[in-house]
Design a protein around this motif. Structure first.
Motif, PDB file in Angstrom:
ATOM      1  N   ASP A 126      38.910  22.960  31.454  1.00  0.00           N
ATOM      2  CA  ASP A 126      38.168  23.862  32.339  1.00  0.00           C
ATOM      3  C   ASP A 126      36.687  23.532  32.178  1.00  0.00           C
ATOM      4  O   ASP A 126      36.139  23.659  31.084  1.00  0.00           O
ATOM      5  CB  ASP A 126      38.403  25.324  31.955  1.00  0.00           C
ATOM      6  CG  ASP A 126      39.872  25.730  32.035  1.00  0.00           C
ATOM      7  OD1 ASP A 126      40.628  25.078  32.769  1.00  0.00           O
ATOM      8  OD2 ASP A 126      40.247  26.708  31.358  1.00  0.00           O
ATOM      9  N   HIS A 128      33.328  24.767  32.893  1.00  0.00           N
ATOM     10  CA  HIS A 128      32.586  25.950  33.329  1.00  0.00           C
ATOM     11  C   HIS A 128      31.093  25.648  33.470  1.00  0.00           C
ATOM     12  O   HIS A 128      30.456  25.220  32.509  1.00  0.00           O
ATOM     13  CB  HIS A 128      32.758  27.084  32.317  1.00  0.00           C
ATOM     14  CG  HIS A 128      34.126  27.681  32.283  1.00  0.00           C
ATOM     15  ND1 HIS A 128      35.109  27.245  31.425  1.00  0.00           N
ATOM     16  CD2 HIS A 128      34.682  28.688  33.005  1.00  0.00           C
ATOM     17  CE1 HIS A 128      36.215  27.957  31.610  1.00  0.00           C
ATOM     18  NE2 HIS A 128      35.981  28.842  32.563  1.00  0.00           N
ATOM     19  N   TYR A 130      27.991  27.829  33.958  1.00  0.00           N
ATOM     20  CA  TYR A 130      27.637  29.247  33.923  1.00  0.00           C
ATOM     21  C   TYR A 130      26.291  29.524  34.581  1.00  0.00           C
ATOM     22  O   TYR A 130      25.305  28.819  34.335  1.00  0.00           O
ATOM     23  CB  TYR A 130      27.618  29.756  32.483  1.00  0.00           C
ATOM     24  CG  TYR A 130      28.999  30.011  31.937  1.00  0.00           C
ATOM     25  CD1 TYR A 130      29.685  31.186  32.236  1.00  0.00           C
ATOM     26  CD2 TYR A 130      29.634  29.068  31.130  1.00  0.00           C
ATOM     27  CE1 TYR A 130      30.967  31.423  31.742  1.00  0.00           C
ATOM     28  CE2 TYR A 130      30.916  29.290  30.633  1.00  0.00           C
ATOM     29  CZ  TYR A 130      31.566  30.468  30.952  1.00  0.00           C
ATOM     30  OH  TYR A 130      32.842  30.680  30.477  1.00  0.00           O
ATOM     31  N   HIS A 178      38.801  35.385  36.994  1.00  0.00           N
ATOM     32  CA  HIS A 178      38.937  34.115  37.695  1.00  0.00           C
ATOM     33  C   HIS A 178      39.501  34.309  39.100  1.00  0.00           C
ATOM     34  O   HIS A 178      40.561  34.923  39.262  1.00  0.00           O
ATOM     35  CB  HIS A 178      39.839  33.178  36.902  1.00  0.00           C
ATOM     36  CG  HIS A 178      39.265  32.758  35.584  1.00  0.00           C
ATOM     37  ND1 HIS A 178      39.073  33.643  34.545  1.00  0.00           N
ATOM     38  CD2 HIS A 178      38.841  31.545  35.138  1.00  0.00           C
ATOM     39  CE1 HIS A 178      38.556  32.995  33.503  1.00  0.00           C
ATOM     40  NE2 HIS A 178      38.411  31.729  33.844  1.00  0.00           N
ATOM     41  N   PHE A 207      30.224  32.135  37.153  1.00  0.00           N
ATOM     42  CA  PHE A 207      30.436  30.710  36.874  1.00  0.00           C
ATOM     43  C   PHE A 207      31.148  29.994  38.018  1.00  0.00           C
ATOM     44  O   PHE A 207      31.813  30.613  38.859  1.00  0.00           O
ATOM     45  CB  PHE A 207      31.184  30.481  35.553  1.00  0.00           C
ATOM     46  CG  PHE A 207      32.599  31.007  35.496  1.00  0.00           C
ATOM     47  CD1 PHE A 207      33.660  30.306  36.074  1.00  0.00           C
ATOM     48  CD2 PHE A 207      32.903  32.184  34.820  1.00  0.00           C
ATOM     49  CE1 PHE A 207      34.967  30.767  36.003  1.00  0.00           C
ATOM     50  CE2 PHE A 207      34.211  32.651  34.730  1.00  0.00           C
ATOM     51  CZ  PHE A 207      35.241  31.942  35.326  1.00  0.00           C
ATOM     52  N   GLU A 209      33.773  26.615  38.440  1.00  0.00           N
ATOM     53  CA  GLU A 209      34.668  25.946  37.497  1.00  0.00           C
ATOM     54  C   GLU A 209      35.621  24.935  38.147  1.00  0.00           C
ATOM     55  O   GLU A 209      36.689  25.306  38.633  1.00  0.00           O
ATOM     56  CB  GLU A 209      35.502  26.991  36.744  1.00  0.00           C
ATOM     57  CG  GLU A 209      36.451  26.392  35.718  1.00  0.00           C
ATOM     58  CD  GLU A 209      37.497  27.381  35.240  1.00  0.00           C
ATOM     59  OE1 GLU A 209      38.436  26.938  34.572  1.00  0.00           O
ATOM     60  OE2 GLU A 209      37.379  28.580  35.552  1.00  0.00           O
ATOM     61  N   MET A 211      38.538  22.388  37.490  1.00  0.00           N
ATOM     62  CA  MET A 211      39.556  22.211  36.467  1.00  0.00           C
ATOM     63  C   MET A 211      40.279  20.897  36.727  1.00  0.00           C
ATOM     64  O   MET A 211      40.447  20.500  37.877  1.00  0.00           O
ATOM     65  CB  MET A 211      40.580  23.359  36.488  1.00  0.00           C
ATOM     66  CG  MET A 211      40.061  24.689  36.010  1.00  0.00           C
ATOM     67  SD  MET A 211      41.236  26.059  36.327  1.00  0.00           S
ATOM     68  CE  MET A 211      42.745  25.444  35.622  1.00  0.00           C
TER      69      MET A 211
END
Length: 262
Positions: A126, A128, A130, A178, A207, A209, A211
């Motif tokens: 993941d 992230h 931020y 999420h 955030f 993200e 993946m």
């Protein structure tokens, strides 16, 4: 003063003028050149990772990324190792260069994956990015992972991209809730390779993200996909319209990028 001395002074003045002009031109060219600013490297696996900000010729950022060496995918904690269900690697943003909406980044290595089962329960990363600082992130707390489904954690419709939902079971301390895109391939019966998540806390976007599965990264991809954008953002700045996952065979490095900032 002799005529010879006057001529010498004039020559020196001309040389100095040309030198100054050359310096100005050099500075102008430097300002009109695309630049990549790098953050401090952090150890991960057998390799390292750092953040980058790419600017265009005018000095404006057009992409933000996480760069890591190919050996960062080796020597990682295994799923069976005690205390290693989720392993975070905190990456500072570059000190120099223009500031972006991203305050810092965290790579979370998920050796056993995470829910939902048969979707994200494979080894993956993941990434992230931020929008909040580490202190604010550390203060994020939940009483239950299902708190993400409660009205208090559902952001205004204009902050949530079309097709994204925040289901119960996605509230994670020191992260947020999420939002997933239900139209993504992994929710249509296809294997999870890469996807894009939005994160929120107390109804604010916190955030961005990307993946990616370990298997997909080891395939050495050159991948690009559009980012579905919300109608507005709660933090002023430029945000990605696409994201990429690229492997450079010559340098043996990967870059996960937020691109086409607008």
């Amino acid at each position: 003063m002799t005529s010879k001395s006057v001529a010498s002074l004039r020559t020196s003045a001309v040389i100095a003028a040309f030198a100054a002009l050359a310096a100005l031109n050099g500075a102008a060219q430097a300002e009109n050149k695309a630049v990549t600013y790098k953050g401090k490297a952090v150890r991960i696996g057998n390799g390292s990772a750092h953040t980058v900000v790419h600017t265009d010729a005018s000095g404006k950022p057009h992409a933000i990324g996480i760069v890591f060496t190919s050996d960062a995918l080796e020597g990682l904690p295994a799923a069976g190792d005690a205390g290693h269900s989720d392993v975070p690697y905190v990456l500072p943003m570059p000190v120099k260069g223009p500031k972006t909406v991203v305050d810092h980044a965290v790579i979370n290595w998920e050796p056993g994956g995470h829910p939902p089962p048969k979707v994200y329960d494979v080894p993956h990363f993941d990434f992230h990015f931020y929008l909040i600082d580490p202190a604010e992130r550390a203060s994020i707390r939940f009483t239950s992972e299902n708190e993400s489904g409660e009205p208090s954690q559902q952001p205004p419709r204009e902050l949530l991209p079309e097709g994204y939902v925040i289901p119960p079971g996605t509230a994670v301390p020191e992260m947020g809730v999420h939002a997933i895109n239900t139209a993504s391939a992994e929710f249509q019966g296809q294997p999870f390779n890469a996807t894009f998540i939005y994160g929120y806390y107390n109804q604010r976007l916190t955030f961005l993200e990307p993946m990616a599965s370990l298997e997909f990264l080891k395939s050495k991809p050159n991948f690009s996909a559009p980012v579905i954008r919300p109608a507005r953002y709660n933090k002023q700045g430029t945000y990605p319209s696409s994201y990429t996952i690229d492997y450079n065979a010559a340098s043996k490095i990967y870059e996960v990028g937020l691109r086409d900032l607008q």
